[in-house]
Design a protein around this motif. Sequence first.
Motif, PDB file in Angstrom:
ATOM      1  N   THR A  53     -40.080   3.515 -54.867  1.00 10.19           N
ATOM      2  CA  THR A  53     -40.139   4.174 -53.526  1.00 10.19           C
ATOM      3  C   THR A  53     -38.798   4.201 -52.715  1.00 10.19           C
ATOM      4  OG1 THR A  53     -40.982   2.221 -52.537  1.00 10.19           O
ATOM      5  CG2 THR A  53     -42.480   3.473 -53.365  1.00 10.19           C
ATOM      6  N   SER A  54     -37.619   3.984 -53.636  1.00 10.68           N
ATOM      7  CA  SER A  54     -36.554   3.958 -52.853  1.00 10.68           C
ATOM      8  C   SER A  54     -35.459   4.613 -53.776  1.00 10.68           C
ATOM      9  CB  SER A  54     -35.994   2.430 -52.678  1.00 10.68           C
ATOM     10  OG  SER A  54     -34.631   2.583 -52.249  1.00 10.68           O
ATOM     11  N   PRO A  55     -35.222   5.794 -53.558  1.00 15.24           N
ATOM     12  CA  PRO A  55     -34.171   6.655 -54.302  1.00 15.24           C
ATOM     13  C   PRO A  55     -32.918   5.568 -54.704  1.00 15.24           C
ATOM     14  CG  PRO A  55     -35.279   8.074 -52.709  1.00 15.24           C
ATOM     15  CD  PRO A  55     -35.533   6.782 -52.361  1.00 15.24           C
ATOM     16  N   ILE A  56     -32.358   5.233 -53.224  1.00 12.90           N
ATOM     17  CA  ILE A  56     -31.014   4.589 -53.675  1.00 12.90           C
ATOM     18  C   ILE A  56     -30.970   3.494 -54.526  1.00 12.90           C
ATOM     19  CG2 ILE A  56     -31.170   2.846 -51.689  1.00 12.90           C
ATOM     20  CD1 ILE A  56     -28.291   3.489 -51.136  1.00 12.90           C
ATOM     21  N   LEU A  57     -32.121   2.547 -54.621  1.00 12.45           N
ATOM     22  CA  LEU A  57     -32.332   1.672 -55.513  1.00 12.45           C
ATOM     23  C   LEU A  57     -32.767   1.901 -56.849  1.00 12.45           C
ATOM     24  CD1 LEU A  57     -34.437  -1.150 -53.598  1.00 12.45           C
ATOM     25  CD2 LEU A  57     -32.153  -1.245 -54.228  1.00 12.45           C
ATOM     26  N   LEU A  58     -33.343   3.065 -56.844  1.00 11.27           N
ATOM     27  CA  LEU A  58     -33.715   3.480 -58.328  1.00 11.27           C
ATOM     28  C   LEU A  58     -32.288   4.045 -59.060  1.00 11.27           C
ATOM     29  CD1 LEU A  58     -35.978   4.227 -60.458  1.00 11.27           C
ATOM     30  CD2 LEU A  58     -36.158   6.354 -59.239  1.00 11.27           C
ATOM     31  N   GLU A  59     -31.762   4.910 -58.245  1.00  6.92           N
ATOM     32  CA  GLU A  59     -30.563   5.476 -58.895  1.00  6.92           C
ATOM     33  C   GLU A  59     -29.638   4.206 -59.369  1.00  6.92           C
ATOM     34  OE1 GLU A  59     -29.392   8.211 -59.680  1.00  6.92           O
ATOM     35  OE2 GLU A  59     -30.761   9.637 -58.330  1.00  6.92           O
ATOM     36  N   THR A  60     -29.665   3.054 -58.398  1.00  3.85           N
ATOM     37  CA  THR A  60     -28.740   1.841 -58.901  1.00  3.85           C
ATOM     38  C   THR A  60     -29.130   1.110 -60.247  1.00  3.85           C
ATOM     39  OG1 THR A  60     -28.182   1.571 -56.609  1.00  3.85           O
ATOM     40  CG2 THR A  60     -27.841  -0.213 -58.023  1.00  3.85           C
ATOM     41  N   ILE A  61     -30.598   0.995 -60.301  1.00  3.03           N
ATOM     42  CA  ILE A  61     -30.949   0.272 -61.459  1.00  3.03           C
ATOM     43  C   ILE A  61     -31.003   1.092 -62.678  1.00  3.03           C
ATOM     44  CG2 ILE A  61     -32.653  -1.251 -60.013  1.00  3.03           C
ATOM     45  CD1 ILE A  61     -34.828   0.343 -61.163  1.00  3.03           C
ATOM     46  N   VAL A  62     -31.117   2.557 -62.618  1.00  5.58           N
ATOM     47  CA  VAL A  62     -30.980   3.696 -63.746  1.00  5.58           C
ATOM     48  C   VAL A  62     -29.504   3.432 -64.281  1.00  5.58           C
ATOM     49  CG1 VAL A  62     -30.980   6.020 -64.441  1.00  5.58           C
ATOM     50  CG2 VAL A  62     -33.075   4.849 -63.215  1.00  5.58           C
ATOM     51  N   CYS A  63     -28.528   3.322 -63.197  1.00  7.34           N
ATOM     52  CA  CYS A  63     -27.163   3.311 -63.563  1.00  7.34           C
ATOM     53  C   CYS A  63     -26.925   2.073 -64.215  1.00  7.34           C
ATOM     54  CB  CYS A  63     -26.299   3.292 -62.303  1.00  7.34           C
ATOM     55  SG  CYS A  63     -24.556   3.601 -62.648  1.00  7.34           S
ATOM     56  N   ILE A  64     -27.251   1.071 -63.914  1.00  5.61           N
ATOM     57  CA  ILE A  64     -27.271  -0.115 -64.389  1.00  5.61           C
ATOM     58  C   ILE A  64     -27.641  -0.100 -65.935  1.00  5.61           C
ATOM     59  CG2 ILE A  64     -27.772  -2.688 -64.732  1.00  5.61           C
ATOM     60  CD1 ILE A  64     -27.863  -2.633 -61.464  1.00  5.61           C
ATOM     61  N   ALA A  65     -28.937   0.407 -66.119  1.00 11.78           N
ATOM     62  CA  ALA A  65     -29.444   0.466 -67.307  1.00 11.78           C
ATOM     63  C   ALA A  65     -28.478   1.308 -68.165  1.00 11.78           C
ATOM     64  CB  ALA A  65     -31.054   0.784 -67.138  1.00 11.78           C
TER      65      ALA A  65
END
Length: 420
Positions: A53-65
């Motif tokens: 539910t948080s675009p900024i966190l989602l972008e971050t963890i997808v980048c990490i992955a």
Amino acid sequence: MGPPDAADGVKTSASQKYSAYGWNRNVRLVSSNVPALDGPDNPYRQLSFMALTSPILLETIVCIATEHMLNFGLGNVLTAAQRQQRMLRTLGQSLHAIDAAGTCETGGTDTSNVDHEVLLAAIVLQGIVVAQSADGVLEPHVKCASFLMQTLDHFRQVPHSTLARMAVQRFAMVDVMLAISRQRRPYAPRNFVLHQPDPGRWDNTEPSFHNMTGCPQPLMCFLVRISHLACDVEERLEHPASFNDILAQAYQVESDLRSWGSEFRGMVPGDCARPPLNILTECFYWTAHLLLARRVFRDSTRSPRVQHLMHTCFGLMDQLSTGCGPDSSLPQPFYLAAREAVSLEDRVWVRQKHESMTEYYREQQRNMAMQLTQRVWDITDEAESTDSIGLQAGPAAGPAVLNADEKIRAMDQQSCLFIF
């Protein structure tokens, strides 16, 4: 504007599928390697669910992955670069929104504070991205996180939410680890609440600082004191004056450290069944002593004390089998101790341990750390050859060795290396 054409629809679908795959990889694999001790209450795994539910966190963890997949040969450089650009753009937009809105009131629980805490968590997680990439730079992110910490009043007050506590704890450890790597002071002020020893508040409540980092919170406080003392010594060398007050403080820190770690003895016969987390903790403990000896008391690499401390660290680290879990938090103590290796046998062991850990964890910054270690060895060898010190060198080193330490310090300050 009309609806997207079919091609746009395909691109969007492909992007969503990739994000879902990255999210799953973060939940299953990446998040388990971030804390020293994984478990059902791992906040990094919980963060993945919050990211839905948080675009900024989602972008971050997808980048990490994505970076994680790239290191295991499951992606491509172009996709990783695009994901990183997308993440940084989202971070930039969020920071711009804060500037536009002005500084929020501190100590509140309104929506703006919650948004700030989400942004703080995303920025603190940049260290995971940097550690996995070969050319990442963390310093600007830590400075930005420090600004948000000040804005949220988290330097002074204990946050209540799991997200905020996780972010503040990781900031504290990353800040001091980066300060040690750069041979400078931490960005956090000396009165930072996490710089005041309080294991009951931080190690024995969730998320546990000890379980997340492998380093008990009071021991992290010792590392902070040692970082400041090392800088005090350096400033006195640049502007000569009496060292009596600094030495008095250094002896007090050493005494306090030994009192706190009185149970630690290094590896002893029949002591191989200890939990990996306990061994990792002791690695941090003896690394603190090593930093005191080298950067505060200014012992030379070949001094008996430094070599004894190094071998104590190596003996403990040798008991941490690659992939055991807590060894994911071993790099900082390992590469700091590795610098002090002088014999061929010790250096061979360092390289073998490095190769074993890198093959399993694949973080690119580990290779940079090993390259920096090799440069330290070269500088040390050249200086000792010039001074003709030999194997029986004591704490009082020759001028070339003293100059070598300054070369190493300058190299550290200019380095972009970060691994934790």
